[in-house]
Design a protein around this motif. Structure first.
Motif, short mmCIF file in Angstrom:
data_model
loop_
_atom_site.label_atom_id
_atom_site.label_comp_id
_atom_site.label_asym_id
_atom_site.label_seq_id
_atom_site.Cartn_x
_atom_site.Cartn_y
_atom_site.Cartn_z
N PRO A 71 0.82 -1.22 0.00
CA PRO A 71 0.00 0.00 0.00
C PRO A 71 0.85 1.27 0.00
O PRO A 71 1.96 1.29 0.54
N VAL A 72 0.31 2.31 -0.61
CA VAL A 72 0.93 3.64 -0.60
C VAL A 72 0.04 4.54 0.26
O VAL A 72 -1.08 4.88 -0.14
N ARG A 73 0.51 4.92 1.41
CA ARG A 73 -0.27 5.78 2.31
C ARG A 73 -0.23 7.22 1.81
O ARG A 73 0.84 7.76 1.58
N PHE A 78 -1.15 6.59 -6.60
CA PHE A 78 -1.31 5.16 -6.35
C PHE A 78 -1.92 4.89 -4.98
O PHE A 78 -1.63 5.60 -4.02
N LYS A 79 -2.71 3.83 -4.92
CA LYS A 79 -3.13 3.28 -3.64
C LYS A 79 -2.21 2.12 -3.24
O LYS A 79 -2.07 1.82 -2.06
N GLU A 80 -1.61 1.48 -4.25
CA GLU A 80 -0.67 0.40 -4.01
C GLU A 80 0.24 0.28 -5.22
O GLU A 80 -0.09 0.73 -6.32
N SER A 156 6.15 5.06 -4.92
CA SER A 156 6.64 3.68 -4.93
C SER A 156 7.64 3.45 -3.80
O SER A 156 7.57 2.45 -3.07
N ALA A 157 8.58 4.38 -3.66
CA ALA A 157 9.57 4.27 -2.58
C ALA A 157 8.89 4.31 -1.22
O ALA A 157 9.28 3.58 -0.29
N LYS A 158 7.88 5.14 -1.09
CA LYS A 158 7.19 5.26 0.20
C LYS A 158 6.53 3.95 0.61
O LYS A 158 6.48 3.60 1.79
N ALA A 159 6.02 3.20 -0.38
CA ALA A 159 5.42 1.91 -0.06
C ALA A 159 6.41 0.98 0.62
O ALA A 159 6.10 0.30 1.60
N THR A 160 7.64 0.95 0.09
CA THR A 160 8.68 0.11 0.70
C THR A 160 9.11 0.65 2.05
O THR A 160 9.30 -0.11 3.01
N ILE A 161 9.27 1.96 2.15
CA ILE A 161 9.68 2.57 3.42
C ILE A 161 8.64 2.30 4.51
O ILE A 161 8.98 1.94 5.64
N ASP A 162 7.36 2.44 4.16
CA ASP A 162 6.32 2.18 5.15
C ASP A 162 6.30 0.72 5.57
O ASP A 162 6.01 0.39 6.72
N PHE A 163 6.62 -0.18 4.63
CA PHE A 163 6.64 -1.60 4.96
C PHE A 163 7.72 -1.91 5.99
O PHE A 163 7.48 -2.66 6.94
#
Length: 256
Positions: A71-73, A78-80, A156-163
Motif C-alpha cells: 500500500p501507498v499511504r 497510487f493506492k498500491e 513507490s519508494a514510500k510503499a517500501t519505506i512504510d513496509f
C-alpha cells in the motif's frame, strides 16, 4: 543496482562484499527490468550477476516467482504498487546506492533505487513509469517523465519505506557519477565530475538532498547538473517532502 554486463560505473564488488560480510544473514535483492536488456528475464539476470561478479553472497531476484502489492499511504497517484513478491520475506533493508545521473529521472539516489529497484519488472515498473505494461512505447522518450515520474517514484519508494518502518537505512556512494544510470551499461557516458565520497543516513530525503547539494557545490558539475535540471529531477526532493518521507534539513558529520 548490480548493473548491466561489464558496466564501468557500478559499485566495486569488493566494496559491497566487505560491507555485506558485516551484516549477518544478508542478501542482495534485485528485480528484473522493464526494458529488454541483460536483466530482463530471471535467466538473463542470473547470468548477468555471474558476469559482474555478484557471487559472494545470496542474491534474490524478488520478482522471479511473482508479485505482491504494497500500500501507498496518502498517495495521490497510487493506492498500491506492485513489488517483487519476496520483499515481504525480509525484516530490514539497507539501501546501498550508487548516486549518479539518469536519462529519465535526472539523478538516481536512494529514493529512485527503492522506487524502481523493488518494483517488479512487468507490472510495478510500468506503473511507476506511467506506461501500459502490455503496450510499451518502443521509444522511451515518449514515456511520461518529469514531475509525474518523480511523484510516481516517490510513492513507490514510500510503499517500501512504510513496509520496513524504522528498519531501513540508506548509503549513497558518490563515485563514478556519470550522467547515465548503471542500466546504460557500456554505453554510459564517462563521468566528468570528481568523486565526492560516501553518505549514510536513516532519512531518505536528507541523504538525497545532501547528495544533490554536494554535486552542486562542485565546480565541474555542469553535465550532471544539466541532466538533473533538464529532466526536472529535483522534483524528486519536492515529492518526498510533500509525502513527508523525511527532512531536507540535515547536518553533515564527517568521519575519518
Amino acid at each position: 543496482h548490480t548493473g548491466e554486463k561489464h558496466g564501468p560505473n557500478i559499485l566495486p564488488r569488493e566494496l559491497v562484499k566487505a560491507l555485506q560480510q558485516q551484516i549477518p544473514n544478508s542478501t542482495i535483492v534485485e528485480t528484473n527490468t522493464l526494458y529488454q536488456g541483460d536483466r530482463y528475464t530471471t535467466e538473463e539476470h542470473l547470468e548477468t550477476l555471474k558476469v559482474n561478479g555478484w557471487t559472494f553472497c545470496p542474491v534474490d531476484i524478488m520478482d522471479a516467482e511473482g508479485t505482491v502489492n504494497l500500500p501507498v499511504r496518502h498517495g495521490k497517484h497510487f493506492k498500491e504498487v506492485s513489488m517483487g513478491k519476496n520483499i515481504v520475506n525480509y525484516d530490514s533493508m539497507l539501501v546501498l546506492t550508487h548516486f549518479k545521473g539518469h536519462a529519465m529521472g535526472g539523478f538516481g539516489g536512494s529514493m529512485k533505487n527503492l522506487a524502481i529497484g523493488c518494483a517488479d519488472g512487468r507490472i510495478g515498473k510500468a506503473q511507476v513509469h506511467g506506461v501500459d505494461k502490455d503496450n510499451l512505447p518502443a521509444d522511451w522518450n515518449v514515456w511520461p517523465g518529469k514531475e509525474l515520474l518523480m511523484e510516481n517514484m516517490a510513492e513507490s519508494a514510500k510503499a517500501t519505506i512504510d513496509f520496513f518502518g524504522k528498519h531501513i537505512v540508506y548509503i549513497n556512494v558518490l563515485r563514478r557519477m556519470s550522467v547515465d544510470c548503471d542500466c546504460a551499461g557500456l554505453s554510459a557516458e564517462e563521468p566528468t565530475i570528481p568523486d565526492i565520497g560516501i553518505l549514510a543516513s536513516t532519512d531518505i530525503l536528507a541523504i538525497d538532498q545532501a547528495s544533490v547539494d554536494l554535486v552542486y557545490a562542485k565546480e565541474s558539475n555542469h553535465d550532471l547538473v544539466e541532466r538533473m535540471e533538464s529532466r526536472h529531477g529535483l522534483h524528486q526532493l519536492t515529492a518526498m517532502r510533500e509525502l513527508k518521507m523525511g527532512n531536507d534539513k540535515y547536518e553533515l558529520i564527517e568521519l575519518d
